[in-house]
Scaffold this motif. Structure first.
Motif, PDB file in Angstrom:
ATOM      1  N   SER A  45       0.851  -1.197   0.000  1.00 56.44           N
ATOM      2  CA  SER A  45       0.000   0.000   0.000  1.00 56.44           C
ATOM      3  C   SER A  45       0.881   1.240   0.000  1.00 56.44           C
ATOM      4  O   SER A  45       2.093   1.172   0.237  1.00 56.44           O
ATOM      5  N   ILE A  46       0.245   2.383  -0.229  1.00 59.50           N
ATOM      6  CA  ILE A  46       1.023   3.624  -0.276  1.00 59.50           C
ATOM      7  C   ILE A  46       1.656   3.945   1.075  1.00 59.50           C
ATOM      8  O   ILE A  46       2.652   4.656   1.132  1.00 59.50           O
ATOM      9  N   TRP A  47       1.105   3.418   2.174  1.00 63.91           N
ATOM     10  CA  TRP A  47       1.742   3.661   3.467  1.00 63.91           C
ATOM     11  C   TRP A  47       2.995   2.801   3.647  1.00 63.91           C
ATOM     12  O   TRP A  47       3.939   3.210   4.322  1.00 63.91           O
ATOM     13  N   ASP A  48       3.046   1.613   3.003  1.00 60.52           N
ATOM     14  CA  ASP A  48       4.291   0.830   3.028  1.00 60.52           C
ATOM     15  C   ASP A  48       5.383   1.626   2.327  1.00 60.52           C
ATOM     16  O   ASP A  48       6.529   1.677   2.781  1.00 60.52           O
ATOM     17  N   THR A  49       5.013   2.229   1.220  1.00 60.50           N
ATOM     18  CA  THR A  49       5.993   2.988   0.432  1.00 60.50           C
ATOM     19  C   THR A  49       6.405   4.260   1.165  1.00 60.50           C
ATOM     20  O   THR A  49       7.594   4.538   1.346  1.00 60.50           O
ATOM     21  N   PHE A  50       5.404   5.013   1.597  1.00 61.00           N
ATOM     22  CA  PHE A  50       5.667   6.322   2.209  1.00 61.00           C
ATOM     23  C   PHE A  50       6.501   6.196   3.477  1.00 61.00           C
ATOM     24  O   PHE A  50       7.432   6.976   3.712  1.00 61.00           O
ATOM     25  N   SER A  51       6.167   5.187   4.308  1.00 55.30           N
ATOM     26  CA  SER A  51       6.868   5.074   5.591  1.00 55.30           C
ATOM     27  C   SER A  51       8.338   4.712   5.397  1.00 55.30           C
ATOM     28  O   SER A  51       9.135   4.840   6.320  1.00 55.30           O
ATOM     29  N   ARG A  52       8.691   4.271   4.191  1.00 61.20           N
ATOM     30  CA  ARG A  52      10.097   3.936   3.925  1.00 61.20           C
ATOM     31  C   ARG A  52      10.875   5.102   3.349  1.00 61.20           C
ATOM     32  O   ARG A  52      12.088   5.013   3.157  1.00 61.20           O
ATOM     33  N   GLN A  53      10.188   6.194   3.057  1.00 57.44           N
ATOM     34  CA  GLN A  53      10.913   7.350   2.516  1.00 57.44           C
ATOM     35  C   GLN A  53      11.589   8.112   3.650  1.00 57.44           C
ATOM     36  O   GLN A  53      10.957   8.405   4.667  1.00 57.44           O
ATOM     37  N   ALA A  54      12.864   8.409   3.445  1.00 60.14           N
ATOM     38  CA  ALA A  54      13.630   9.064   4.511  1.00 60.14           C
ATOM     39  C   ALA A  54      12.937  10.344   4.961  1.00 60.14           C
ATOM     40  O   ALA A  54      12.477  11.148   4.143  1.00 60.14           O
ATOM     41  N   GLY A  55      12.824  10.504   6.255  1.00 60.02           N
ATOM     42  CA  GLY A  55      12.294  11.750   6.810  1.00 60.02           C
ATOM     43  C   GLY A  55      10.780  11.812   6.905  1.00 60.02           C
ATOM     44  O   GLY A  55      10.228  12.784   7.410  1.00 60.02           O
ATOM     45  N   SER A  56      10.094  10.771   6.418  1.00 62.06           N
ATOM     46  CA  SER A  56       8.628  10.870   6.405  1.00 62.06           C
ATOM     47  C   SER A  56       8.002  10.557   7.764  1.00 62.06           C
ATOM     48  O   SER A  56       6.937  11.062   8.083  1.00 62.06           O
ATOM     49  N   ILE A  57       8.654   9.715   8.568  1.00 63.83           N
ATOM     50  CA  ILE A  57       8.059   9.280   9.840  1.00 63.83           C
ATOM     51  C   ILE A  57       8.986   9.682  10.989  1.00 63.83           C
ATOM     52  O   ILE A  57      10.188   9.391  10.947  1.00 63.83           O
ATOM     53  N   ALA A  58       8.422  10.295  12.010  1.00 61.83           N
ATOM     54  CA  ALA A  58       9.225  10.872  13.097  1.00 61.83           C
ATOM     55  C   ALA A  58      10.241   9.883  13.669  1.00 61.83           C
ATOM     56  O   ALA A  58      11.396  10.240  13.891  1.00 61.83           O
ATOM     57  N   ASP A  59       9.811   8.629  13.919  1.00 60.64           N
ATOM     58  CA  ASP A  59      10.743   7.681  14.536  1.00 60.64           C
ATOM     59  C   ASP A  59      11.255   6.655  13.510  1.00 60.64           C
ATOM     60  O   ASP A  59      11.798   5.618  13.881  1.00 60.64           O
ATOM     61  N   GLY A  60      11.042   6.946  12.239  1.00 60.67           N
ATOM     62  CA  GLY A  60      11.555   6.086  11.171  1.00 60.67           C
ATOM     63  C   GLY A  60      10.885   4.723  11.094  1.00 60.67           C
ATOM     64  O   GLY A  60      11.371   3.820  10.396  1.00 60.67           O
ATOM     65  N   SER A  61       9.753   4.568  11.764  1.00 63.55           N
ATOM     66  CA  SER A  61       9.125   3.237  11.840  1.00 63.55           C
ATOM     67  C   SER A  61       8.105   3.039  10.719  1.00 63.55           C
ATOM     68  O   SER A  61       7.806   3.945   9.945  1.00 63.55           O
ATOM     69  N   ASN A  62       7.555   1.831  10.663  1.00 64.50           N
ATOM     70  CA  ASN A  62       6.495   1.531   9.693  1.00 64.50           C
ATOM     71  C   ASN A  62       5.498   0.549  10.317  1.00 64.50           C
ATOM     72  O   ASN A  62       5.645   0.157  11.482  1.00 64.50           O
ATOM     73  N   GLY A  63       4.512   0.162   9.542  1.00 57.39           N
ATOM     74  CA  GLY A  63       3.455  -0.709  10.062  1.00 57.39           C
ATOM     75  C   GLY A  63       3.670  -2.184   9.752  1.00 57.39           C
ATOM     76  O   GLY A  63       2.720  -2.960   9.788  1.00 57.39           O
ATOM     77  N   ASP A  64       4.908  -2.590   9.467  1.00 56.82           N
ATOM     78  CA  ASP A  64       5.166  -3.992   9.107  1.00 56.82           C
ATOM     79  C   ASP A  64       4.659  -4.959  10.170  1.00 56.82           C
ATOM     80  O   ASP A  64       4.156  -6.027   9.854  1.00 56.82           O
ATOM     81  N   ILE A  65       4.860  -4.579  11.430  1.00 55.69           N
ATOM     82  CA  ILE A  65       4.430  -5.450  12.531  1.00 55.69           C
ATOM     83  C   ILE A  65       3.298  -4.796  13.327  1.00 55.69           C
ATOM     84  O   ILE A  65       2.320  -5.441  13.687  1.00 55.69           O
ATOM     85  N   ALA A  66       3.444  -3.533  13.586  1.00 54.84           N
ATOM     86  CA  ALA A  66       2.437  -2.743  14.334  1.00 54.84           C
ATOM     87  C   ALA A  66       2.003  -3.507  15.589  1.00 54.84           C
ATOM     88  O   ALA A  66       2.854  -3.892  16.398  1.00 54.84           O
ATOM     89  N   CYS A  67       0.712  -3.772  15.761  1.00 51.79           N
ATOM     90  CA  CYS A  67       0.237  -4.485  16.962  1.00 51.79           C
ATOM     91  C   CYS A  67       0.108  -5.982  16.693  1.00 51.79           C
ATOM     92  O   CYS A  67      -0.480  -6.715  17.504  1.00 51.79           O
ATOM     93  N   ASP A  68       0.592  -6.420  15.527  1.00 49.52           N
ATOM     94  CA  ASP A  68       0.517  -7.830  15.167  1.00 49.52           C
ATOM     95  C   ASP A  68      -0.919  -8.370  15.296  1.00 49.52           C
ATOM     96  O   ASP A  68      -1.125  -9.543  15.586  1.00 49.52           O
TER      97      ASP A  68
END
Ligand code: FCB
Length: 461
Positions: A45-68
């Motif tokens: 999804s576009i959030w998988d892509t966006f969260s991997r762009q440098a500087g887009s997420i404050a702590d550099g994290s993504n939703g790969d695992i999230a709350c499982d």
């Protein structure tokens, strides 16, 4: 505006204001909790892509695992049922059921939502399915995403697929969560996926969302007997930062260019004149041909409410303004201005202006920095107070005749807060992201007591 806040006046009476069949629930969204990003055939999804762009997420994290949650949904359903939930608002991930957005169906993805719905019904919790909480399949973004008018058909087909799979068991549907946030933060401000900064694109996206809502709503009603279809719209209280004429004009232009921009068309009134003037003046309509979007036909209007936004104008020019909390105001960890009376007033305004058949508070909640104490508990007094005061304000609106039928707390679990990553906790249940341990906070016990015993109290002893 009243002097004494609703909660302090008479919490016991306010708690009794809610009818027996009032729908108390929790809200979450797919990308923020599911994880299992690369499992069982889920597409990107576009959030998988966006969260991997440098500087887009404050702590550099993504939703790969999230709350499982994909693997722990059974435990999470038990948890919410224990806490008294009568309803659960969750979103389906478009890329999990249609990995490239159209065409080939991913059966394991659909099966997950079947299992989830069955678990909810088994626990006596009514599902409310939201079809779009911003995680567009990347393959569709590559074809222009929501700026491409074809998205109306793509979205309608996706809605029909989910509705025909789950519509025998699920009657409550939502097409979009916060279409304005998706359109404007994602396509004009660039701080959400897909990270674009182009106003005319954002305006096209908004227009296509309105069209996709109308079309998907028709499809769902055609497939699901007794379906109720709504949208969750975020209307925070908009106020002028000062008494100055300039700030007051800016506040009404902003609220028209943002909130009425969606709500007026949804309720069959077309785009609002003041908003049109503001967007045109700021160049946002350059090259855009706007025609009247179809009315939305809403069975209920979902209201996501969090705060008061104050508008301070830098000049008389449209969009040359700043929006945020006024200095010195009580704020959550999001720097959002806490304004419970704003919830009551917003409910009253929506009722007076648009007279929706029903209103459901589809999100309300607060981020505070909580931690598990040595006693193993999470004492989130700030959140508990925030929620109590907002529920009291909702009770006041109900008492004043607003057809309010439900309230969903954002959120069940601490989760992935978009561009702020895991740095903001909104859950009534604490999540330790190192080991996925769930710990209900004091606010969870408070909610349980409210729902089960009709007690609105700040005192948990
Ligand atoms: C809303 C979103 C939700 C969550 C809360 C805090 O705008 O719909 O996903 O991020 O804010």
């Amino acid at each position: 505006m009243t002097a004494t806040p609703a909660f302090e006046r008479d919490p016991a009476r306010l708690a009794r204001a809610f009818p027996a069949d009032f729908t108390w629930g929790f809200a979450t969204s797919a990308y923020q909790i599911e994880g299992a990003a690369a499992e069982d055939g889920r597409g990107t999804s576009i959030w998988d892509t966006f969260s991997r762009q440098a500087g887009s997420i404050a702590d550099g994290s993504n939703g790969d695992i999230a709350c499982d949650h994909y693997h722990r949904y059974a435990e999470d359903v038990r948890l919410m049922a224990d806490l008294g939930a009568r309803a659960y608002r969750f979103s389906t991930s478009w890329a999990r059921v249609l990995p490239t957005g159209t065409g080939a169906i991913n059966q394991p993805g659909l099966d997950f939502y079947q299992r989830l719905v069955d678990a909810l019904l088994g626990a006596g919790v009514q599902p409310l399915i939201n079809l779009f909480h911003w995680d567009l399949p990347q393959a569709l973004q590559d074809r222009g995403g929501f700026a491409n008018p074809q998205v109306v058909d793509w979205f309608t087909d996706y809605a029909a697929l989910v509705a025909s799979t789950l519509g025998d068991r699920v009657k409550d549907w939502m097409t979009f969560n916060e279409p304005a946030v998706f359109a404007f933060l994602g396509h004009a401000d660039g701080i959400h996926a897909p990270g674009l900064r182009d106003w005319p694109t954002a305006i096209r996206v908004a227009d296509n969302e309105l069209r996709a809502h109308a079309s998907a709503g028709r499809a769902i009603r055609g497939l699901v007997d007794g379906a109720k279809v709504g949208v969750a719209f975020d209307v925070n209280q908009v106020a002028a930062a000062t008494e100055s004429e300039r700030d007051r004009v800016a506040a009404s232009r902003w609220s028209s260019a943002r909130d009425a921009w969606f709500l007026d068309p949804l309720f069959g009134r077309g785009y609002p004149a003041l908003g049109l003037e503001a967007h045109r003046e700021a160049g946002h309509l350059d090259g855009v041909e706007l025609t009247e979007p179809p009315a939305g036909d809403l069975d209920y209007l979902g209201l996501n409410y969090y705060r008061r936004d104050s508008v301070r104008a830098h000049s008389d020019r449209a969009f040359d303004w700043e929006i945020g909390a006024v200095e010195g105001s009580e704020q959550t960890q999001m720097d959002w201005h806490v304004a419970p009376d704003g919830l009551r007033d917003t409910l009253l305004d929506l009722h007076r202006t648009y007279a929706p058949r029903e209103i459901v508070v589809t999100e309300n909640g607060a981020a505070y920095p909580d931690a598990v104490d040595p006693d193993g508990q999470v004492h989130d007094a700030d959140r508990l107070a925030y929620l109590s005061r907002h529920v009291a304000a909702a009770a006041e609106a109900l008492g004043a005749g607003v057809p309010l039928t439900g309230y969903h707390v954002w959120s069940l679990l601490d989760n992935y807060e978009w561009s702020l990553g895991y740095s903001r906790r909104f859950g009534l249940v604490h999540v330790d992201f190192d080991n996925q341990r769930r710990t209900p906070k004091d606010s969870a016990r408070w909610y349980q007591r409210l729902v089960k015993e009709k007690e609105l109290t700040l005192d948990l002893t």
